[in-house]
Every structure is written in C-alpha cells, then in structure tokens.
Design a protein around this motif. Structure first.
Motif, short mmCIF file in Angstrom:
data_model
loop_
_atom_site.label_atom_id
_atom_site.label_comp_id
_atom_site.label_asym_id
_atom_site.label_seq_id
_atom_site.Cartn_x
_atom_site.Cartn_y
_atom_site.Cartn_z
N VAL B 69 6.52 -37.58 -6.86
CA VAL B 69 6.86 -38.96 -7.23
C VAL B 69 8.09 -38.94 -8.12
CG1 VAL B 69 6.04 -41.04 -8.34
CG2 VAL B 69 4.43 -39.54 -7.17
N CYS B 70 9.14 -39.65 -7.72
CA CYS B 70 10.35 -39.73 -8.54
C CYS B 70 10.52 -41.14 -9.03
CB CYS B 70 11.59 -39.39 -7.72
SG CYS B 70 11.65 -37.71 -7.14
N THR B 71 10.86 -41.33 -10.28
CA THR B 71 11.16 -42.67 -10.79
C THR B 71 12.53 -42.67 -11.45
OG1 THR B 71 10.04 -42.12 -12.86
CG2 THR B 71 8.75 -43.29 -11.22
N TRP B 72 13.18 -43.84 -11.33
CA TRP B 72 14.53 -43.97 -11.90
C TRP B 72 14.68 -45.39 -12.42
CZ3 TRP B 72 19.40 -45.53 -8.97
CH2 TRP B 72 20.54 -45.40 -9.79
N THR B 73 15.25 -45.48 -13.63
CA THR B 73 15.39 -46.81 -14.23
C THR B 73 16.61 -47.56 -13.71
OG1 THR B 73 16.52 -45.72 -16.04
CG2 THR B 73 14.22 -46.31 -16.39
N GLY B 74 17.47 -46.90 -13.01
CA GLY B 74 18.59 -47.59 -12.36
C GLY B 74 19.79 -47.82 -13.28
N HIS B 75 20.88 -48.37 -12.67
CA HIS B 75 22.09 -48.69 -13.44
C HIS B 75 21.88 -49.94 -14.24
CE1 HIS B 75 24.37 -45.57 -11.67
NE2 HIS B 75 24.34 -46.06 -10.46
N GLN B 76 22.97 -50.39 -14.91
CA GLN B 76 22.84 -51.61 -15.72
C GLN B 76 22.69 -52.82 -14.83
OE1 GLN B 76 26.25 -50.94 -18.15
NE2 GLN B 76 25.02 -50.60 -19.98
N ASN B 77 23.49 -52.89 -13.77
CA ASN B 77 23.29 -54.03 -12.85
C ASN B 77 22.30 -53.60 -11.79
OD1 ASN B 77 25.18 -52.12 -12.09
ND2 ASN B 77 26.28 -53.51 -10.72
N LYS B 78 21.06 -53.98 -12.02
CA LYS B 78 20.01 -53.46 -11.14
C LYS B 78 19.88 -54.32 -9.90
CE LYS B 78 17.55 -51.39 -14.92
NZ LYS B 78 16.35 -51.01 -15.58
N GLU B 79 20.10 -53.67 -8.77
CA GLU B 79 19.92 -54.38 -7.51
C GLU B 79 18.45 -54.34 -7.14
OE1 GLU B 79 24.19 -52.59 -6.10
OE2 GLU B 79 22.35 -52.02 -5.06
N SER B 80 18.06 -55.29 -6.35
CA SER B 80 16.64 -55.36 -6.01
C SER B 80 16.24 -54.31 -5.00
CB SER B 80 16.29 -56.75 -5.48
OG SER B 80 17.13 -57.03 -4.35
N ASN B 81 17.18 -53.94 -4.11
CA ASN B 81 16.84 -52.93 -3.10
C ASN B 81 17.87 -51.82 -3.10
OD1 ASN B 81 14.63 -54.28 -2.14
ND2 ASN B 81 15.76 -55.40 -0.57
#
Lengths: 482, 308
Positions: B69-81
């Motif tokens: 299982v990998c999780t990532w909080t994403g960039h600052q402008n978080k896209e939905s997909n």
C-alpha cells in the motif's frame, strides 16, 4: 666526607654518555614486555574459530603469559644478580622468539598456552627486570628522567604493534603472523646487546684520586641525596647480620622484607594493582555499553595511549627537578590518588565528550603512575638491591594483577552496570594513595632523624681521621666544623 | 439435469475468471503453482511517501500474498484524479495502470502480489504520475555479519569459514555451501568427500572445514541460508599460501637483528681496546668485578680479563 657515601654504589654512575643508549635498550625491552601480551588479543578471534574453542579459553593465553611474566620475576632477579643484565635480556629475547615460532606450528590450544604463555612469559620477564635494573646502575642524578623515558616504551610499542598486528593478520593469517612476530621480538636481543655493563673500575678510579674532604660534607650531601643513603647505611648492618644465612642472600635478597620502605611499597602496591588494569580493559566495552559505536570506542583507547605516551617522559622530567626529587615518594602517592579520583569521577561522564575527557585524564594518571612505579622502588631500596626487590615485588603482585580484571568483570556482571566497578577501582587506588602519603611522611621523618645521627657519626669519625693524620691541624679542623 | 449442467457451466466460468485474474497480477512466464492462491497468508506493508529514493525492505521467508500500500499527500494544487502504476525490477507491470482518487487529502495505491517463488522476489515500485516513487525490496533475510577480509591459510593446513545469521533475523531452514568456479557456483557436498570437507550446521551458524588445503582451494566460497522462498548468499574469500611467504620477512628480520647485534658488539670491542691501551697502566686488581659481568657473549670485558 667521602662522596662515595652519597651513592653507596661504590662508584659514580655516568648519568649520561652510554647511559642514553641503555635507555634506548630499556625502552625496547620494557616496551615489548608490557605491550606484547596486550597486542596479541587481535589474533584471538581467528584462533578461536580455528581451534573451535570459547573466548575464555583463548583469553587464557594472555593470562598465562602475564602470569608467567610476573611469576618469573625472582628467577630473573637471581640471574641478573649473578650474570648481569646483558646475557639475561638476550636469552629472554631468544626465548620469546622461540615461543612464538613454535606456536606458529601449533596444532592444539595447549601448544599456545605452553609456547606463548609459559616460554614467552618467562622470556618477557627476562627482559623486564634487567632493563629496569641496568638503568639504576647507569643513572643516579638523572634517574627519574631515565626511568620515565624507558617506561614510555610500553605505550609506544603498543601503539605500533596494534596496527602492525592487524596488517600481519590480514596478509599472513595467524600462523604466519606468529612467525613474523617471533622475528620482530628478537629485536630484544639488539636491546640486550646495547646493555653494556657499567665500567665500575674506571668510575671508581676518579673517586680515589680525590682527597677525602670532611669540611662542608653535610651540605654537599643534601644536593644529591635520596632515601637510599640512609636506608642503605642502616640496612648494611642488617645485611651483615643476615649474611650468616649465606646461600639464599647471594641469589636474592630476602632481608628486604625487613626494609621499612620496601614493605610500605609492597603493601600499597598489592592493594593498588587490584584496580590498576581493569579500567583499561573495560574502557572500550563500557563505552559500547553507553551506546558509542565500535570505532569511536577504539579511538578512546588511542587517546588514552597518546596521553599516556606524552606524560611518561614529562613525569620523569618533573620527578628529576630539585623540588620533587628529594620527596619523590609524595609525587608517587599523588599519582596513585589521582588515579583513584579519576575512576571515582568516571560515572559522571555520560556522552562521548565526557568519555574523551576521562580518557585524557586517565591516560595522564596511568602514565604518571607507570613512570614512577619503579623509580620510587629504586629510590627506596637503592640500585644494589633493586634487582632482588623488583623480583619479589612482581611475584607478589602476580595475584592482584591476574585477579583484578576477572573480579571487576564479575562486579559488572552482578550489577549489570559499569559504574560500581569504577567506584571499586577508584577506592582500590585512592586508599593506597592516602596510605602512601601517611606512611611516607613518617618514613621521611624517621629517615631524616637517622640521617642526622649518621652525619653526627660521620663528622666524629672524620674528625678522628683528621686527628690521626695531622696533629697540629687538630684545632683548626675543630673550629671549621663547628 | 438441466440444473446440474447449469451448475457445471457456472463453476467452469468461475474457474476461467479466477485463472484470468491470476494471469494479470503476476507476469509469470511459468504456469502458476498448484498451491491454491487463497490459502496463502496475507502480509500487508504500508509506506507513505517521504522523499526521493525511498526504499522499504520487506523480508519474507515463506510464500505469501503480499499486499503493498502506497500513500502520497500530493502536490500543493491537488487534482482529484491522478494516474498510478506498478513496476517490478524497473519494468512496468502490464495492466497495472489505475486512476487514483483523492481521499482524505491523500492518494493511495494498493496491489496484491503473489510471492510464491524466487522469481517473485525483487524490487517492486509504486509510481504516482511517473514522478513520485516508493521502492519495496522484497527479499529473504540477508546475511549481514560476514567477514569481508580473506581467510589466510597454508598448504597442508585446514581452513575454517563461518557464516552467521544475526539473532534479530529469522533462522534459515538449513545451510548450503558453494564454491565459485569461474562465474558459476558449485555446491559442496560434504558427504561425497568426508576427508576434505566438513560442514557443521548450527541453527544460526554454519561452519565449513576444508582439510588438506592445496593452492587450488583458493577462491570465493558462498554460504547460502536456505528459506522456503529462496536462498540468501554471502561470500568469503579463502587464500591459501605456502610457508615461504611469511618466512621471507622472518629471515629478513633475523638477519637485521644479527647484523645490529654484531655491529654493536664489535663497536664496543673496538672502544674497549682503545680504553685498554690507556688503562693498562693504571688497572690493578680486577677481581672486585662480579663474575657475572664477564660472559661468553661479552667478548670485550673477557678479553680485558685475559690481558691483565
């Protein structure tokens, strides 16, 4: 006052000249004697795997070597008394070499015990005693400095042997390394060849040519006197009594057990040696226990060795100054107590910096004590009887030296913490230190009293001699003396 | 009868579906094992993205269903997909592309892998948008404490090589020894040559004894800790040398000692000769000297004695 009484050796030691070559020889011999058993521990892991034995069985090799070295002390003393230093050192060098070469062909662990432990240990004893003894014959005025310089051999040789042994192990395995070490240790024979016996005839002649002076003799004596003059003058009488025992005294001087200074030294040392070596042995394991990594822990030992190396000649030099020399026993007592205080304060050190500071101070303490250890014995019993004295001292010290580290290890195992062991070692060193201070205070007072008596006696005999020689000058001599 | 036919078709259909499912998740050229997949235990490993070059170690002993299982909080402008996929040993796994939705302020990729044989072990990576990557190194426990310097032994002597699995890691089922032959490894069977080789196995330690060494025995030896999934290897070099190697430095040192001792004693003899010519006049009784100082080794003083 004939200057011969000032030294009571029967001649004036050169205090230089070939004496410095002797110091080099003693440096090598003492260095190998102390450093060699310690440096062999590098091979233990490989030998342990090869012979499939436990660590304690292999550690016995070092213990047997150390035990033989101390136990062979009296044998060494007897041989030195009989044959002088040079042949004994050369035989010793050959013995250690033979032991190592035989061990390199060994097929069982018992071969190592016998070859390295017994033969090697005896050989090292034949190196240590004569080296110390011959310094006493060549030096009087500069003796503490010579002793300090010679004792520096131990940390220097250890510092050199440790990486060398690692290199040999990687290149040749343990068998080849033992063979090559057998060759390296043969250099003790070179040291032995340097130990030319002092030419007493030549030095005696220079004294006889000087006319005996009675005036101002007491003032001259104060400059170079040490405790041997008083103790020797007194114990000469004891010696004459015990010469009736004859045979034993020719080989080793048992009458030393009646010598006040010797007894003080012996009692203090026996207690002190319980806590002497253990802190060194446990420095690295203790550091690892506190969470320091292996390389930094090993580095602590290097710092300790460097501090030790630096302080030994310095101590010798300080011990030689005119303020310390007459009361050098106090300096020794200070060194012993300083060791004790060092160990008692050790548990305060928690992180690496604290341990480094401790290593430096402990290095200084250890070096100071080692540099003075044999100098004070020479100071107490005199160069004549030093050989027998050191033999007796080493065989009696054998017990505490061997029991010290295992007992400390047991303390660590019982309490699970190193600090109680350091407290115990601190006490074992501080108590003898204070003991030395007190006992030597009394001893010096007695010696000063006895010296006063001797001076009076000498002045009287001098006056009588002068009276016999020149009758008219009788009154003039009386006037100048008073 | 129609009902039983329907049941049979339904079961066959189920079987086909499950077979296809197996084919898409593990890119095995070999046919799947006979062990039913569902009976394997499930091991879940999670990792959150912390930074570049992140590597997670997964130690396995037995076949498992490994869920990563990998999780990532994403960039600052978080896209939905965003897109995510899996790699094994650097190669993209087929049909592993997924669209990941933003849930609870983070993206999550998960996948179940069947780890049943050695080929299934390797470096699994989860990749987000072809830029954020977490590596999972899936392997059997590696031998950590191993000697890095060669063991030096002598011709005719015996050599001992040991391997140890640390206490913190699981015990292997057994141990095996191999000798390097060029680039290949040949297994050493102690039973075949009992005088030459001896293998002593303890649970965590293994010892290889090689007797009657020859120069040909030099080289790399591999010890293998055998686990159900695979064998982890460690290597030790054995060097066999002849006795002449240490003998050369030894003889050199003995020669040096001999030269120095002779030089020093000769120097002393020449010095004492000079002193004797001066001191011959003045020397009287030499009997006061202790007998011990005149020894055979000390030529000079004994000569002096003989002169007077």
């Amino acid at each position: 006052m004939p200057p011969a009484a000032a030294t009571n050796l029967g001649y004036t030691p050169p205090d230089g000249g070939w004496g410095w070559a002797i110091v080099v020889g003693a440096f090598i011999s003492i260095g190998f004697s102390y450093a060699f058993p310690k440096s062999l521990t590098i091979y233990f892991k490989d030998i342990q795997e090869y012979f499939a034995v436990s660590y304690s069985e292999i550690a016995w090799v070092s213990s047997v070597m150390l035990a033989s070295m101390y136990a062979a002390g009296p044998v060494s003393s007897i041989l030195v008394n009989r044959y002088g230093s040079r042949p004994v050192v050369m035989v010793g060098g050959v013995m250690v070499s033979t032991g190592m070469v035989l061990a390199s062909f060994g097929t069982a662990i018992i071969h190592l015990y016998l070859c390295i432990g017994v033969i090697g240990g005896f050989g090292l004893a034949f190196n240590l005693q004569p080296a110390l003894t011959i310094i006493g014959t060549y030096f009087q005025v500069k003796r503490p400095l010579a002793n300090g310089l010679a004792m520096t051999g131990s940390p220097v040789v250890l510092f050199t042997l440790a990486p060398l042994n690692q290199f040999l192990l990687d290149s040749f395995g343990w068998r080849g390394s033992f063979l090559i070490l057998g060759g390296i240790v043969l250099n003790c024979c070179v040291a032995g060849s340097l130990m030319r016996p002092v030419n007493k005839k030549a030095l005696k002649k220079t004294e006889k040519t000087e006319p005996p002076e009675c005036n101002g003799g007491a003032a001259e004596e104060a400059a170079t006197v040490d405790t041997i003059t008083q103790s020797d003058n007194l114990t000469e009488e004891n010696q004459k009594e015990s010469k009736s025992q004859g045979c034993v005294n020719r080989f080793i001087d048992i009458s030393l057990f009646k010598h006040r200074g010797f007894l003080i030294y012996l009692i203090g040392n026996v207690v002190m040696f319980f806590g002497f070596f253990a802190p060194v042995v446990f420095l690295a394991p203790c550091a690892k226990h506190k969470g320091i990594d292996e390389y930094s822990a090993a580095f602590l030992l290097s710092i300790f060795a460097l501090a030790d190396m630096f302080i030994r000649p310095t101590t010798g030099f300080i011990g030689n100054t005119k303020w310390i020399r007459p009361r050098i026993q106090y300096f020794f007592s200070f060194a012993v107590s300083y060791n004790g205080v060092c160990h008692l304060l050790f548990p305060l050190a928690s992180e690496y910096t604290g341990l480094v500071v401790y290593a430096v101070f402990f290095g200084f303490a250890f070096g100071m004590l080692s540099a003075l250890l044999f100098e004070v014995l020479m100071d107490l019993v005199g160069a004549h009887r030093f050989s027998s004295a050191v033999g007796l001292v080493t065989i009696i010290e054998c017990g505490p030296v061997l029991l010290g580290p295992p007992l400390s290890g047991a303390l660590v195992d019982i309490f699970g913490d190193y600090k109680y062991m350091y407290y115990a070692c601190g006490v074992f060193m501080l108590v003898p230190g204070i003991f030395f201070f007190i006992m030597h205070y009394f001893n010096y007072r007695r010696l000063d009293k006895e010296r006063g008596q001797i001076v009076a006696v000498d002045v009287r005999t001098c006056e009588e001699a002068v009276e016999l020689k020149t009758n008219p000058d009788d009154k003039a001599a009386h006037d100048t003396d008073e | 009868m129609l009902a039983s036919w329907k049941q049979l078709i339904f079961q066959i259909l189920l079987l086909l579906i499950s077979c296809r499912h197996i084919n898409t998740t593990s890119p095995d050229p070999t046919p799947p094992p006979l062990v039913p997949i569902d009976s394997l235990p499930r091991d879940v490993r999670r990792a959150a993205f912390k930074g570049e070059g992140q590597i997670e170690k997964v130690e396995l002993l037995n076949p498992v269903n490994l869920e990563l299982v990998c999780t990532w909080t994403g960039h600052q402008n978080k896209e939905s997909n965003i897109t995510g996929f899996w790699r094994k040993d650097g190669l993209e796994i087929e049909n592993s592309h997924l669209t990941v939705q933003l849930e609870n302020e983070q993206y999550q990729l998960q996948q179940v892998f069947n780890i049943v044989s050695e080929e299934n072990l390797g470096n699994y990576s989860c990749v987000f948008e072809s830029e954020v990557k977490i590596d999972f190194v899936v392997a059997v426990p590696q031998i950590g404490e191993i000697r890095d310097k060669p063991v030096v032994t002598y011709v005719g002597d015996s050599g001992v090589i040991t391997c140890k699995m640390e206490d913190s890691k699981p015990m292997p089922n057994t141990w095996k020894w191999y000798k390097a032959n060029g680039t290949d490894k040949e297994e050493i069977f102690a039973a075949a040559e009992p005088q030459r080789y001896e293998i002593k196995n303890n649970e965590r330690k293994t010892k290889l004894l090689v007797n009657n060494l020859t120069m040909a025995d030099s080289g790399l030896y591999y010890c293998g800790a055998v686990y159900t999934l695979s064998t982890s290897m460690g290597h030790v070099e054995l060097k066999v040398i002849t006795y002449y190697e240490p003998l050369k430095p030894f003889m050199a040192i003995v020669a040096e000692v001999f030269i120095l001792v002779t030089a020093i004693l000769l120097f002393e003899r020449s010095r004492s000769k000079k002193n004797d010519t001066e001191g011959d006049m003045m020397s009287d009784q030499t009997n006061t000297l202790s007998p011990g100082e005149n020894n055979g080794l000390e030529g000079s003083s004994s000569m002096r004695q003989r002169k007077t």
